[in-house]
Design a protein around this motif. Structure first.
Motif, PDB file in Angstrom:
ATOM      1  N   LEU A 183       0.780  -1.026   0.176  1.00 56.50           N
ATOM      2  CA  LEU A 183       0.061   0.022   0.001  1.00 56.50           C
ATOM      3  C   LEU A 183       0.848   1.238  -0.046  1.00 56.50           C
ATOM      4  CD1 LEU A 183      -2.763   1.281   0.252  1.00 56.50           C
ATOM      5  CD2 LEU A 183      -2.732   1.242   2.646  1.00 56.50           C
ATOM      6  N   GLY A 184       2.015   1.408   0.829  1.00 57.09           N
ATOM      7  CA  GLY A 184       2.982   2.393   0.914  1.00 57.09           C
ATOM      8  C   GLY A 184       3.462   2.671  -0.642  1.00 57.09           C
ATOM      9  N   ASN A 185       3.774   1.957  -1.524  1.00 55.70           N
ATOM     10  CA  ASN A 185       4.190   2.224  -2.891  1.00 55.70           C
ATOM     11  C   ASN A 185       3.343   2.635  -3.613  1.00 55.70           C
ATOM     12  OD1 ASN A 185       7.265   0.745  -3.591  1.00 55.70           O
ATOM     13  ND2 ASN A 185       6.458  -0.223  -1.885  1.00 55.70           N
ATOM     14  N   ILE A 186       1.878   2.206  -3.520  1.00 60.24           N
ATOM     15  CA  ILE A 186       0.936   2.672  -4.290  1.00 60.24           C
ATOM     16  C   ILE A 186       0.706   4.081  -3.803  1.00 60.24           C
ATOM     17  CG2 ILE A 186      -1.499   2.319  -4.839  1.00 60.24           C
ATOM     18  CD1 ILE A 186      -1.210  -0.692  -4.514  1.00 60.24           C
ATOM     19  N   LEU A 187       0.832   4.431  -2.672  1.00 53.34           N
ATOM     20  CA  LEU A 187       0.544   5.872  -2.253  1.00 53.34           C
ATOM     21  C   LEU A 187       1.572   6.775  -2.787  1.00 53.34           C
ATOM     22  CD1 LEU A 187      -0.705   5.291   1.615  1.00 53.34           C
ATOM     23  CD2 LEU A 187      -2.111   5.860  -0.540  1.00 53.34           C
ATOM     24  N   ALA A 188       2.891   6.268  -2.790  1.00 52.31           N
ATOM     25  CA  ALA A 188       3.833   6.980  -3.377  1.00 52.31           C
ATOM     26  C   ALA A 188       3.890   7.345  -4.841  1.00 52.31           C
ATOM     27  CB  ALA A 188       5.486   6.159  -3.062  1.00 52.31           C
ATOM     28  N   ALA A 189       3.571   6.341  -5.480  1.00 52.62           N
ATOM     29  CA  ALA A 189       2.890   6.698  -6.809  1.00 52.62           C
ATOM     30  C   ALA A 189       2.129   7.719  -7.145  1.00 52.62           C
ATOM     31  CB  ALA A 189       2.324   5.575  -7.574  1.00 52.62           C
ATOM     32  N   LEU A 190       1.154   7.978  -6.285  1.00 51.62           N
ATOM     33  CA  LEU A 190       0.238   9.469  -6.289  1.00 51.62           C
ATOM     34  C   LEU A 190       1.057  10.411  -6.030  1.00 51.62           C
ATOM     35  CD1 LEU A 190      -2.729   7.736  -4.434  1.00 51.62           C
ATOM     36  CD2 LEU A 190      -2.520   8.218  -6.959  1.00 51.62           C
ATOM     37  N   GLN A 191       1.994  10.262  -5.197  1.00 50.81           N
ATOM     38  CA  GLN A 191       3.073  11.623  -4.711  1.00 50.81           C
ATOM     39  C   GLN A 191       3.781  11.859  -6.115  1.00 50.81           C
ATOM     40  OE1 GLN A 191       2.602  13.377  -1.794  1.00 50.81           O
ATOM     41  NE2 GLN A 191       0.870  12.106  -1.452  1.00 50.81           N
ATOM     42  N   TYR A 192       4.214  10.930  -6.609  1.00 53.23           N
ATOM     43  CA  TYR A 192       5.184  11.261  -7.654  1.00 53.23           C
ATOM     44  C   TYR A 192       4.506  12.047  -8.938  1.00 53.23           C
ATOM     45  CZ  TYR A 192       8.967   8.139  -5.553  1.00 53.23           C
ATOM     46  OH  TYR A 192       9.737   7.611  -4.539  1.00 53.23           O
ATOM     47  N   ALA A 193       3.273  11.867  -9.043  1.00 52.44           N
ATOM     48  CA  ALA A 193       2.606  12.502  -9.980  1.00 52.44           C
ATOM     49  C   ALA A 193       2.652  14.024  -9.941  1.00 52.44           C
ATOM     50  CB  ALA A 193       1.101  11.969 -10.115  1.00 52.44           C
ATOM     51  N   ARG A 194       3.131  14.487  -8.941  1.00 49.82           N
ATOM     52  CA  ARG A 194       3.093  15.873  -8.760  1.00 49.82           C
ATOM     53  C   ARG A 194       4.656  16.514  -9.136  1.00 49.82           C
ATOM     54  NH1 ARG A 194       0.375  16.105  -2.811  1.00 49.82           N
ATOM     55  NH2 ARG A 194      -1.531  14.948  -3.373  1.00 49.82           N
ATOM     56  N   ILE A 195       5.603  15.745  -9.370  1.00 45.28           N
ATOM     57  CA  ILE A 195       6.759  16.145  -9.458  1.00 45.28           C
ATOM     58  C   ILE A 195       6.991  17.267 -10.687  1.00 45.28           C
ATOM     59  CG2 ILE A 195       9.064  15.460 -10.368  1.00 45.28           C
ATOM     60  CD1 ILE A 195       8.672  12.885  -8.930  1.00 45.28           C
ATOM     61  N   ASP A 196       7.602  18.297 -10.691  1.00 41.98           N
ATOM     62  CA  ASP A 196       8.104  19.229 -11.713  1.00 41.98           C
ATOM     63  C   ASP A 196       9.207  18.812 -12.619  1.00 41.98           C
ATOM     64  OD1 ASP A 196       8.491  21.082 -13.722  1.00 41.98           O
ATOM     65  OD2 ASP A 196       8.023  22.789 -11.988  1.00 41.98           O
ATOM     66  N   GLU A 197       9.320  17.798 -13.593  1.00 41.02           N
ATOM     67  CA  GLU A 197      10.499  17.468 -14.304  1.00 41.02           C
ATOM     68  C   GLU A 197      11.126  18.741 -14.936  1.00 41.02           C
ATOM     69  OE1 GLU A 197       9.841  12.943 -15.993  1.00 41.02           O
ATOM     70  OE2 GLU A 197       8.184  14.359 -16.565  1.00 41.02           O
ATOM     71  N   SER A 198      10.346  19.649 -15.046  1.00 51.86           N
ATOM     72  CA  SER A 198      11.228  20.986 -15.949  1.00 51.86           C
ATOM     73  C   SER A 198      12.234  21.816 -14.948  1.00 51.86           C
ATOM     74  CB  SER A 198      10.221  21.790 -16.374  1.00 51.86           C
ATOM     75  OG  SER A 198       9.523  22.352 -15.411  1.00 51.86           O
ATOM     76  N   LEU A 199      12.047  21.509 -13.449  1.00 55.29           N
ATOM     77  CA  LEU A 199      12.920  22.156 -12.533  1.00 55.29           C
ATOM     78  C   LEU A 199      14.049  21.155 -12.533  1.00 55.29           C
ATOM     79  CD1 LEU A 199      13.024  24.706 -10.745  1.00 55.29           C
ATOM     80  CD2 LEU A 199      11.907  23.268  -9.146  1.00 55.29           C
ATOM     81  N   THR A 200      15.379  21.919 -12.898  1.00 53.15           N
ATOM     82  CA  THR A 200      16.549  20.935 -13.088  1.00 53.15           C
ATOM     83  C   THR A 200      17.566  22.091 -12.790  1.00 53.15           C
ATOM     84  OG1 THR A 200      16.970  21.232 -15.099  1.00 53.15           O
ATOM     85  CG2 THR A 200      15.615  19.415 -14.743  1.00 53.15           C
TER      86      THR A 200
END
Length: 412
Positions: A183-200
């Motif tokens: 369940l922890g891994n599935i909840l983490a997937a929802l958090q990763y959806a918010r990552i801003d890949e353009s910020l580098t």
């Protein structure tokens, strides 16, 4: 004005990995425990169970690396995190019903999904950190893993020990932590959806075109290709050596020093967690010193510590030595991933993918060879061989470092 060390969202992105790391230590404890105590597996069978997760990772690593260079790493992380969650549920069911081959399948599936997770995550960690602080950046990633491992171990062993005492036949509750980790891994997937890949953070980079594997290697000079081959062979050798004895360490502890699994785990847990929690400081430290000297000292100390581990009969001394051994391994590992992250920015996924392939080939061979030695020559034999090989690796890794240094696209 100097550029920032990390992007503004770096720490929040890295800390999501806490949820992905809950099951690391408990699973590494549980699989050999179930295999030996409940299924009476041999040394070679234990080696197979450990290796199959790596086989899954190996089978997908090069593909995942190429995808990460050409598609959104964030989307791959989401897929990998979700898949890892499902794999934990498979392992939970397999262990509850005592099905060895379903355990093997669950471990294989977990390895495959890890390929879609760790490689693109390493790319994002690299993109969001300054090259001169890259070891520190991966140290923060390791610290997040350590925090998750600590939390997961507390939950896992509390549930496992409590229900083992109350009613060990109530297997759905004894092994419930595996479902929690899923369940922890599935909840983490929802958090990763918010990552801003353009910020580098990108500075001092030699721009290289994104290519296929064939195109990438075809574009390199012969000396660059030679340097890469030597570096990957070195990774293979160090991985074989690192995995020769590791799968059998806990079994060695429970059969030679402390038979009580609760006390054994209490001595084992601090090493795995403390080395990761200290990783940012170790990364910051190794970023300040000559990498060749640090690698040489680290590898030599690791060999000596391994020899001392199998020479003690004290549980406390064993625990302290294991903390030192794993801390050294973490520090040298941060240097290695620093080097790989700077070889090619646009083709970073392929480099990480190939690093994983060669590392996993070694990680498959190591436990199988260690299992053979364990059965044929005794429980200390994998550790003795590991010590000898570790000293032999030092000149090889220094030679590989000298060859690759001129070709790094990110200079420090």
């Amino acid at each position: 004005m100097s550029s920032p060390t990390f992007t503004s969202d770096f720490h929040s992105v890295v800390n999501i990995a806490i949820l992905n790391s809950l099951g690391f230590f408990f699973l590494d404890f549980l699989i050999p425990y179930v295999a030996t105590v409940e299924l009476q597996a041999s040394g070679q069978q234990m080696g197979l169970i450990f290796s199959v997760r790596t086989i899954g990772y190996l089978s997908i690593a090069s593909f995942a690396g190429s995808l990460s260079d050409n598609y959104s790493p964030k989307k791959l992380i989401i897929m990998g995190s979700t898949g890892r969650g499902l794999a934990y549920f498979v392992l939970y069911y397999a262990i509850v019903i005592r099905d060895l081959w379903m355990m093997v399948f669950g471990n294989l599936f977990l390895g495959i999904m890890a390929g879609f997770f760790w490689i693109p995550l390493d790319i994002i960690v690299s993109n969001k950190s300054k090259a001169s602080h890259r070891s520190e950046a991966f140290g923060y990633r390791s610290a997040a893993i350590g925090k998750g491992t600590a939390l997961g171990a507390i939950v896992g062993f509390t549930v496992f020990n409590t229900f083992s005492e109350i009613n060990p036949d109530l297997r759905l509750m004894v092994y419930l932590p595996l479902a929690i980790y899923g369940l922890g891994n599935i909840l983490a997937a929802l958090q990763y959806a918010r990552i801003d890949e353009s910020l580098t953070i990108q500075e001092g980079i030699v721009v290289q075109e994104r290519l296929s594997y064939r195109g990438f290697f075809g574009s390199l000079s012969p000396s660059f290709r030679t340097a890469l081959v030597v570096l990957f062979v070195t990774i293979f050798l160090t991985s074989v050596n690192g995995s020769l004895a590791k799968p059998f360490l806990l079994v060695y502890l429970t059969t030679n020093i402390e038979s009580n699994p609760s006390l054994a785990s209490a001595a084992y847990i601090p090493a795995g967690i403390s080395s990761l929690l200290l990783a940012p400081r170790m990364g910051r430290l190794v970023d300040q010193f000559d990498q060749r000297l640090t690698l040489t000292i680290g590898i030599a100390l690791g060999a000596i510590t391994t020899l001392l581990l199998i020479s003690t009969t004290s549980l406390l001394v064993f625990s302290l030595l294991l903390i030192l051994d794993m801390s050294i391994a973490t520090a040298t590992g941060l240097i290695v991933v620093n080097i790989f992250s700077r070889i090619s920015v646009q083709n970073r996924g392929k480099i990480f993918g190939l690093q994983t392939v060669f590392g996993d080939l070694g990680a498959i061979l190591g436990p199988l060879a260690g299992g053979f030695l364990w059965d044929a020559l005794g429980q200390k034999s994998p550790f003795y061989l590991s010590v000898g090989v570790e000293f032999l690796i030092i000149p090889v890794i220094l030679y590989a470092y000298r060859l690759i240094l001129p070709f790094l696209s990110e200079k420090i």
